[in-house]
Write a protein that holds these residues in place. Structure first.
Motif, PDB file in Angstrom:
ATOM      1  N   ASP A 465       0.904  -1.244   0.099  1.00  0.00           N
ATOM      2  CA  ASP A 465       0.134  -0.031   0.124  1.00  0.00           C
ATOM      3  C   ASP A 465       0.826   1.126  -0.110  1.00  0.00           C
ATOM      4  OD1 ASP A 465      -1.078   0.052   3.539  1.00  0.00           O
ATOM      5  OD2 ASP A 465       0.741  -0.804   2.574  1.00  0.00           O
ATOM      6  N   GLY A 466       1.893   1.242  -0.305  1.00  0.00           N
ATOM      7  CA  GLY A 466       3.209   2.210  -0.667  1.00  0.00           C
ATOM      8  C   GLY A 466       3.934   2.848   0.349  1.00  0.00           C
ATOM      9  N   LEU A 467       3.800   2.346   1.560  1.00  0.00           N
ATOM     10  CA  LEU A 467       4.596   2.814   2.679  1.00  0.00           C
ATOM     11  C   LEU A 467       6.028   2.385   2.856  1.00  0.00           C
ATOM     12  CD1 LEU A 467       3.405   4.498   5.031  1.00  0.00           C
ATOM     13  CD2 LEU A 467       3.246   2.317   6.219  1.00  0.00           C
ATOM     14  N   GLY A 487       1.860   1.514  -4.519  1.00  0.00           N
ATOM     15  CA  GLY A 487       2.432   0.285  -4.016  1.00  0.00           C
ATOM     16  C   GLY A 487       3.889  -0.007  -4.234  1.00  0.00           C
ATOM     17  N   ILE A 488       4.561  -0.535  -3.308  1.00  0.00           N
ATOM     18  CA  ILE A 488       5.929  -0.592  -3.919  1.00  0.00           C
ATOM     19  C   ILE A 488       6.481  -2.163  -4.023  1.00  0.00           C
ATOM     20  CG2 ILE A 488       8.539  -0.273  -3.109  1.00  0.00           C
ATOM     21  CD1 ILE A 488       7.411   2.136  -1.044  1.00  0.00           C
ATOM     22  N   LEU A 489       6.814  -2.529  -5.193  1.00  0.00           N
ATOM     23  CA  LEU A 489       7.135  -4.065  -5.341  1.00  0.00           C
ATOM     24  C   LEU A 489       8.675  -3.960  -5.541  1.00  0.00           C
ATOM     25  CD1 LEU A 489       4.495  -4.789  -7.957  1.00  0.00           C
ATOM     26  CD2 LEU A 489       4.361  -5.188  -5.414  1.00  0.00           C
ATOM     27  N   SER A 490       9.387  -3.101  -5.573  1.00  0.00           N
ATOM     28  CA  SER A 490      11.017  -3.158  -5.756  1.00  0.00           C
ATOM     29  C   SER A 490      11.592  -2.892  -4.353  1.00  0.00           C
ATOM     30  CB  SER A 490      11.148  -2.116  -6.897  1.00  0.00           C
ATOM     31  OG  SER A 490      11.139  -0.952  -6.458  1.00  0.00           O
ATOM     32  N   ASP A 512      -1.807  -1.612  -9.484  1.00  0.00           N
ATOM     33  CA  ASP A 512      -2.995  -1.809  -8.932  1.00  0.00           C
ATOM     34  C   ASP A 512      -4.020  -0.823  -9.285  1.00  0.00           C
ATOM     35  OD1 ASP A 512      -1.293  -2.992  -5.987  1.00  0.00           O
ATOM     36  OD2 ASP A 512      -2.415  -4.063  -7.472  1.00  0.00           O
ATOM     37  N   GLY A 513      -3.786   0.196 -10.055  1.00  0.00           N
ATOM     38  CA  GLY A 513      -4.399   1.187 -10.471  1.00  0.00           C
ATOM     39  C   GLY A 513      -5.544   0.725 -11.313  1.00  0.00           C
ATOM     40  N   PRO A 537      -6.175  -0.138  -0.458  1.00  0.00           N
ATOM     41  CA  PRO A 537      -6.539   1.149  -0.859  1.00  0.00           C
ATOM     42  C   PRO A 537      -6.200   1.567  -2.419  1.00  0.00           C
ATOM     43  CG  PRO A 537      -4.972   1.397   0.633  1.00  0.00           C
ATOM     44  CD  PRO A 537      -5.203   0.015   0.614  1.00  0.00           C
ATOM     45  N   ARG A 538      -7.033   2.357  -3.113  1.00  0.00           N
ATOM     46  CA  ARG A 538      -6.739   2.599  -4.187  1.00  0.00           C
ATOM     47  C   ARG A 538      -5.445   3.586  -4.245  1.00  0.00           C
ATOM     48  NH1 ARG A 538      -9.593   2.744  -9.380  1.00  0.00           N
ATOM     49  NH2 ARG A 538     -10.662   1.072  -9.164  1.00  0.00           N
ATOM     50  N   PRO A 539      -4.412   3.261  -5.114  1.00  0.00           N
ATOM     51  CA  PRO A 539      -3.327   4.165  -5.244  1.00  0.00           C
ATOM     52  C   PRO A 539      -3.465   5.787  -5.576  1.00  0.00           C
ATOM     53  CG  PRO A 539      -2.690   2.487  -6.864  1.00  0.00           C
ATOM     54  CD  PRO A 539      -4.437   2.193  -5.873  1.00  0.00           C
TER      55      PRO A 539
END
Lengths: 552, 178
Positions: A465-467, A487-490, A512-513, A537-539
């Motif tokens: 969720d981007g934290l 969101g962060i995948l890297s 995820d958009g 949550p929606r990005p």
């Protein structure tokens, strides 16, 4: 995904002296670079002196940013040709190609099966070869490994019944040097007299055919989709093989060699030295491609050359990388599908109640597909802890029939994931290697899939969720966090900037958009992950965006 | 008395039979006419074959045809990329948003010819009748109005609201951004 094989200590970056638990609270956002790309960003940026290289998801654009100018200007950009078929071959935050840097050349794997080399200073293409065919479902999902003038790549496509392989190209010209498969006769797997597998059964001839029903190995999967590691001292490369195809185990009775295991091969020829089966006759599609670490440290008092592999089946495997001997395999997440690993035979002690049979649904199998860990772990010698980005999930799995039709999904199983318990769907595990159990565990709301950076007494990683979070490496206490727009995948990257200050960068973007076009009312969407992410949550800013932080 | 009751109930029973009428083998002229789809130049939308309307739109209104479509959805690996309609490497099919057009002709052409972003062509793998059965089932999946018929329920794992809950949704979800 960008890390070439590292032997020895930890994540040592040149910013180590400045980024510490005491100073991390002062990190400030310096600037962002927005690519507006809606896909999942899994490849970390690479930093070399004054240039930062950024690869967007597919269809790719490659940027070289000039860090010398304030706010970073684009020095050059390159857009490789893209075969649109590959767009339908990548799911749910899986990798979409990768890049590595060596000797002034930037080597790129694109999702649609091209491997190219560019001059890092100017972006001028040096060579380009087609290495994978997306029309059959085959893609390239990870970065190439540069090793001794060679480029090592592996394919992906287990979900499409693509036969896995690992190949070496000449770094200067792109010419193919060797290629070995993950299934099939010994002559195609690279098994000759020098193959010394430790565990019984693997020394018999042509196991890559005998452990399958007739011809099933041709659509057997086993893609080499994870990181490949290189130990220059011994001249060996290490890689995992993916899960067998189809997901339905009843359609492929037998051990399904050489899928879901770890290989050691000689760099020069690619011939196999040893093989460890991790998930023989893989019931849950876990594979053996979770990233490993090469460590030279003491084990139970004796100095040894280790390979540490937190596996998708929920166990941390510690191996002697010279012989492949499994020294330890302890669980780091809730596991009920197996009752541990028999170290004498390297087999899993399976629970019969969690077997998967065609036409039947098996409930609450832990850990769930795609595995307890798929992101890169990190190690710090000063704490002796291994930091694992894990998922704490269980699944219901219904096995049906799968028919092989080239270019279509060859799975045959419906999955529905759910949390293992109330403690969170993911966790950052601080694993004590010597003790064989967690020193501490930080629960996470969402499963973790991005890689972990460990540097200067800190553990830094991003969540779905981007934290972006920084924990104290010894205690696991949260010291600093930043909410990004997607969101962060890297894996985050730390470096010392040209101004001498420590910098931290992360490429956020989880795909995820709205562009993802996933409907999570279907619990089996996104390979079963859809059920779990309904409250994601929606990005706020769905495009892939580079965030650059700086210590003042 | 019983005879009278039976005589009253018989027409009711017969009236319900249309839903389940099964045509196990298609007449050859009808089978050939099913392929007469006229498509717009941009490969999206067009004119469906006249025989669909002449037969009373069986691929939308007949429970047997919808059930065949559902069977084909599993047998031809649609789940491998689209899950049970929610999407995975392929887009969702149940959210009412269609990249290449929501009408029957667009979906039929998608199945027959494939599409540029990874959808394979089933021209050599499915008969025309099977493609229409699949098309009808897919339209039923993402419907916003109640359908007059529904396929049978899943055997075991029910991963989404079942097709016979009418309709699949009340209103469309927020649109994809591109």
């Amino acid at each position: 995904m960008a890390v070439s094989g590292t032997v020895g200590a930890a994540e040592v970056t040149s910013a180590e002296n400045e980024l510490t638990p005491a100073s991390v609270g002062q990190l400030r956002l310096a600037f962002t670079f927005r690519t507006h790309h809606p896909g999942p960003a899994t490849q970390s940026p690479l930093v070399d002196g004054s240039t930062l290289f950024l690869l967007t998801p597919f269809p790719h654009t490659l940027y070289a940013l000039n860090l010398a100018t304030p706010g970073a200007t684009v020095r050059w950009r390159y857009t490789p040709e893209a075969d649109g078929t590959a767009r339908g071959r990548s799911c749910c935050g899986e990798g979409q190609g990768g890049m590595s840097l060596e000797g002034g050349q930037l080597y790129v794997n694109t999702l649609d099966g091209r491997t190219l080399a560019l001059d890092a200073a100017s972006g001028a293409p040096t060579w380009e070869v087609r290495t994978a065919d997306p029309s059959s479902g085959e893609t390239l999902v990870s970065a190439p490994l540069t090793a001794g003038g060679r480029l090592l790549i592996g394919n992906a496509g287990d979900r499409f019944g693509v036969r896995g392989w690992i190949a070496a190209l000449d770094g200067g010209t792109g010419r193919a040097l060797w290629r070995w498969h993950s299934t099939g006769p010994d002559a195609e797997v690279g098994i000759v007299a020098g193959f010394k597998p430790l565990y019984p059964g693997n020394e018999r001839p042509d196991q890559g055919v005998a452990s399958w029903p007739p011809s099933a190995w041709r659509q057997g999967g086993g893609g080499v989709s994870g990181e490949i590691l290189w130990d220059a001292a011994s001249g060996l490369i290490f890689h995992g093989t993916g899960h067998p195809a189809p997901l339905v185990p009843d359609q492929r009775p037998g051990d399904n060699r050489w899928t879901s295991g770890l290989f050691a091969r000689e760099l020069e020829t690619g011939l196999a030295r040893w093989f460890d089966p991790l998930n023989a006759h893989d019931l849950y599609g876990l594979g053996g491609t979770a990233p490993s670490l090469l460590l030279d440290r003491a084990w139970r008092g004796t100095p040894r050359q280790l390979l540490v592999h937190p596996d998708a089946n929920g166990h941390v495997y510690v191996l002697d990388r010279g012989t492949g001997e499994i020294l330890s395999a302890e669980p780091f997440v809730p596991v009920n599908a197996t009752a541990g690993v028999d170290l004498a035979t390297a087999t899993l002690r399976r629970d019969e109640g969690k077997a998967v049979r065609r036409g039947r649904m098996t409930r609450d199998v832990c850990p769930a597909h795609p595995g307890a860990v798929t992101g890169a772990s990190a190690y710090l010698p000063e704490t002796g802890l291994l930091y694992i980005p894990s998922r704490r999930l269980c699944m219901d799995m219904e096995a049906r029939n799968a028919n092989y039709i080239r270019g279509t999904g060859f799975t045959g199983a419906n999955l529905r994931l759910r949390p293992a318990d109330e403690r969170g769907r993911g966790a950052l595990v601080g694993w004590d290697l010597d003790a064989g159990r967690p020193a501490w565990t930080v629960p996470e709301r969402f499963p973790l899939s991005g890689g972990v950076l460990a540097t200067g007494g800190l553990v830094i990683y991003g969540t779905r969720d981007g934290l972006l979070k920084a924990l104290d490496a010894r205690s696991g206490v949260l010291l600093w966090s930043f909410q990004t727009g997607s969101g962060i995948l890297s894996r985050p990257v730390a470096f010392r900037g040209l101004d001498g200050h420590a910098h931290l960068v992360v490429l956020a973007g989880s795909g995820d958009g709205p562009e993802a076009e996933i409907d999570r009312r279907d619990a089996s969407a996104e390979n079963g992950m859809g059920n779990l992410l309904r409250d994601l949550p929606r990005p706020s800013d769905p495009g892939a965006t580079l965030y650059v932080f700086r210590l003042p | 008395m019983r005879v009278l009751l039976a005589a009253l109930l018989l027409p009711l029973a017969l009236a319900g039979c249309k839903h389940e009428a099964r045509e196990t083998r298609l007449d050859p002229p009808v089978a050939e006419a099913l392929g007469e789809v006229r498509v717009m130049a941009n490969r999206i939308s067009g004119q469906p074959p006249m025989v669909n309307a002449a037969q009373g739109e069986p691929y939308r209104n007949n429970a047997y045809q919808l059930a065949q479509g559902k069977r084909l959805y599993e047998w031809f690996n649609c789940q491998g990329c689209h899950a049970d309609g929610g999407g995975a490497s392929g887009p969702a099919l149940m959210n009412g948003w269609w990249r290449y057009g929501p009408d029957a002709v667009s979906i039929f052409v998608t199945l027959r010819d494939g599409r540029p972003n990874g959808m394979p062509s089933y021209r050599d793998r499915l008969t025309t009748e099977q493609m229409w059965q699949l098309t009808g089932y897919l339209q039923n999946l993402g419907a916003t109005v109640a359908a007059t018929a529904a396929p049978s329920r899943n055997d075991a794992m029910q991963t989404r609201p079942s097709e016979n809950r009418a309709p699949a949704m009340g209103a469309l979800s927020p649109p994809p951004s591109r």
